[in-house]
Design a protein around this motif. Structure first.
Motif, mmCIF file in Angstrom:
data_model
loop_
_atom_site.group_PDB
_atom_site.id
_atom_site.type_symbol
_atom_site.label_atom_id
_atom_site.label_comp_id
_atom_site.label_asym_id
_atom_site.label_seq_id
_atom_site.Cartn_x
_atom_site.Cartn_y
_atom_site.Cartn_z
ATOM 1 N N ILE A 1 -51.317 -40.765 7.153
ATOM 2 C CA ILE A 1 -51.986 -39.533 6.740
ATOM 3 C C ILE A 1 -51.608 -39.173 5.304
ATOM 4 O O ILE A 1 -52.469 -38.798 4.497
ATOM 5 C CB ILE A 1 -51.654 -38.388 7.712
ATOM 6 N N VAL A 2 -50.329 -39.296 4.971
ATOM 7 C CA VAL A 2 -49.885 -39.021 3.598
ATOM 8 C C VAL A 2 -50.568 -39.965 2.617
ATOM 9 O O VAL A 2 -51.044 -39.548 1.548
ATOM 10 C CB VAL A 2 -48.347 -39.128 3.498
ATOM 11 N N TRP A 3 -50.645 -41.231 2.971
ATOM 12 C CA TRP A 3 -51.290 -42.210 2.087
ATOM 13 C C TRP A 3 -52.748 -41.840 1.846
ATOM 14 O O TRP A 3 -53.215 -41.842 0.709
ATOM 15 C CB TRP A 3 -51.195 -43.609 2.706
ATOM 16 N N MET A 4 -53.481 -41.528 2.926
ATOM 17 C CA MET A 4 -54.887 -41.174 2.749
ATOM 18 C C MET A 4 -55.049 -39.936 1.887
ATOM 19 O O MET A 4 -55.917 -39.873 1.007
ATOM 20 C CB MET A 4 -55.558 -40.942 4.102
ATOM 21 N N ASP A 5 -54.202 -38.926 2.108
ATOM 22 C CA ASP A 5 -54.330 -37.701 1.327
ATOM 23 C C ASP A 5 -53.982 -37.928 -0.144
ATOM 24 O O ASP A 5 -54.542 -37.264 -1.028
ATOM 25 C CB ASP A 5 -53.451 -36.602 1.931
ATOM 26 N N CYS A 6 -53.103 -38.876 -0.420
ATOM 27 C CA CYS A 6 -52.850 -39.269 -1.816
ATOM 28 C C CYS A 6 -54.076 -39.935 -2.417
ATOM 29 O O CYS A 6 -54.449 -39.660 -3.566
ATOM 30 C CB CYS A 6 -51.669 -40.237 -1.889
ATOM 31 N N LEU A 7 -54.702 -40.802 -1.652
ATOM 32 C CA LEU A 7 -55.887 -41.502 -2.139
ATOM 33 C C LEU A 7 -56.978 -40.520 -2.526
ATOM 34 O O LEU A 7 -57.571 -40.623 -3.604
ATOM 35 C CB LEU A 7 -56.413 -42.457 -1.060
ATOM 36 N N VAL A 8 -57.256 -39.561 -1.665
ATOM 37 C CA VAL A 8 -58.395 -38.661 -1.876
ATOM 38 C C VAL A 8 -57.979 -37.342 -2.521
ATOM 39 O O VAL A 8 -58.786 -36.426 -2.622
ATOM 40 C CB VAL A 8 -59.130 -38.388 -0.550
ATOM 41 N N THR A 9 -56.726 -37.262 -2.962
ATOM 42 C CA THR A 9 -56.181 -36.062 -3.623
ATOM 43 C C THR A 9 -56.467 -34.803 -2.810
ATOM 44 O O THR A 9 -57.040 -33.836 -3.309
ATOM 45 C CB THR A 9 -56.700 -35.916 -5.066
ATOM 46 N N ASN A 10 -56.041 -34.819 -1.562
ATOM 47 C CA ASN A 10 -56.246 -33.681 -0.666
ATOM 48 C C ASN A 10 -55.091 -32.698 -0.812
ATOM 49 O O ASN A 10 -53.976 -32.973 -0.400
ATOM 50 C CB ASN A 10 -56.347 -34.159 0.786
ATOM 51 N N VAL A 11 -55.377 -31.527 -1.367
ATOM 52 C CA VAL A 11 -54.333 -30.530 -1.616
ATOM 53 C C VAL A 11 -54.084 -29.644 -0.409
ATOM 54 O O VAL A 11 -53.214 -28.771 -0.449
ATOM 55 C CB VAL A 11 -54.714 -29.634 -2.819
ATOM 56 N N ASP A 12 -54.818 -29.874 0.670
ATOM 57 C CA ASP A 12 -54.847 -28.898 1.756
ATOM 58 C C ASP A 12 -54.280 -29.428 3.062
ATOM 59 O O ASP A 12 -54.938 -29.363 4.109
ATOM 60 C CB ASP A 12 -56.290 -28.443 1.969
ATOM 61 N N ARG A 13 -53.049 -29.949 3.021
ATOM 62 C CA ARG A 13 -52.372 -30.383 4.245
ATOM 63 C C ARG A 13 -50.906 -29.957 4.141
ATOM 64 O O ARG A 13 -49.993 -30.779 4.159
ATOM 65 C CB ARG A 13 -52.481 -31.891 4.427
ATOM 66 N N THR A 14 -50.699 -28.662 4.011
ATOM 67 C CA THR A 14 -49.358 -28.125 3.795
ATOM 68 C C THR A 14 -48.853 -27.440 5.062
ATOM 69 O O THR A 14 -49.603 -27.244 6.030
ATOM 70 C CB THR A 14 -49.367 -27.102 2.647
#
Length: 266
Positions: free
Chosen positions: A128-141
């Motif tokens: 999940i962290v890898w995918m959010d880095c790929l797509v620059t997802n700022v909203d998983r805090t």
């Protein structure tokens, strides 16, 4: 290998049920002509179709990577909805969103993922962290995990804030090669100890052909008009491909950035 675009159904909204006021864009629970409930994301909301495009691209990338994602559908909103809604703010939103919008199947009874209650294994957290880095997802805090537990399974939701580079399109090819600084706030970063292994496996799945197939699902109408900085829908679509494919080919940059951020936490 040739991949076909995701099969995305089109439904017609038949009933506005209730607004979801957690976000500024006022998504809503609606009923469609297939008798299912959906969370509707409006094209007439503040950031326009860009949020819908992010939801579609990132949702289908997540699905390709094996995550549980609510079904994504195109949702048609008839002009009649704006006439009967008593709330003026919602009425304006409905009128501005006539035509094709995006919706996700409503997971009735789902509860918000709580990292204190549920601990994910290192591989899943890393994925999940890898995918959010790929797509620059700022909203998983920790403040807003945008993950749900439904039927004892983890589901990922709300990806409209990802791909934030497309709100300006300035130097997007260079931005694709940068680490993702906001990963330091990711709710799962402390558990993400398997990023190197996940990087190799995930890149093998997200081939250029698969990325192109996902992007082919974006309606041309969302890629043209006053909001588009490109002359044609295909040029706009290929700019997304360039960003994602460049980012994938330089994934070691955002992986190392995430690993450094994780070391600072633990």
């Amino acid at each position: 290998m040739k991949y076909n675009p995701p099969e995305i159904r089109t439904v017609e909204v038949t009933r506005y049920v209730t607004p979801l006021r957690e976000g500024g864009s006022l998504p809503a629970i609606v009923e469609a002509d297939d008798d299912f409930l959906y969370v509707l994301k409006f094209r007439g909301a503040g950031q326009g179709v860009k949020v819908l495009i992010s939801e579609l691209i990132v949702g289908e990338i997540a699905r390709a990577l094996g995550f549980q994602i609510p079904e994504i559908v195109f949702a048609t909103l008839d002009e009649a909805f704006g006439r009967t809604e008593p709330d003026e703010e919602i009425q304006d939103l409905l009128r501005a969103s006539e035509g094709l919008n995006l919706a996700l199947h409503y997971l009735s009874g789902a509860i918000t993922f709580d990292p204190v209650v549920t601990t994910l294994d290192a591989t899943l957290a890393s994925q999940i962290v890898w995918m959010d880095c790929l797509v620059t997802n700022v909203d998983r805090t920790a403040r807003n995990t945008n993950m749900l537990m439904w039927k004892k399974e983890l589901w990922l939701i709300d990806h409209g804030a990802a791909l934030y580079f497309h709100h300006a399109w300035s130097n997007y090819e260079e931005q694709a090669k940068k680490p993702f600084a906001q990963i330091k706030d990711h709710v799962l970063l402390p558990q993400a100890s398997e990023l190197d292994a996940v990087d190799k496996a995930s890149r093998a799945i997200l081939t250029p052909e698969r990325i192109q197939a996902i992007l082919a699902a974006i309606p041309d109408a969302w890629l043209t008009g006053v909001e588009s900085p490109f002359e044609t829908a295909e040029e706009h679509r290929q700019a997304y491909a360039t960003f994602l494919e460049t980012r994938l080919s330089h994934s070691e940059i955002f992986v190392k950035g995430a690993q450094h951020a994780r070391k600072a936490l633990i």
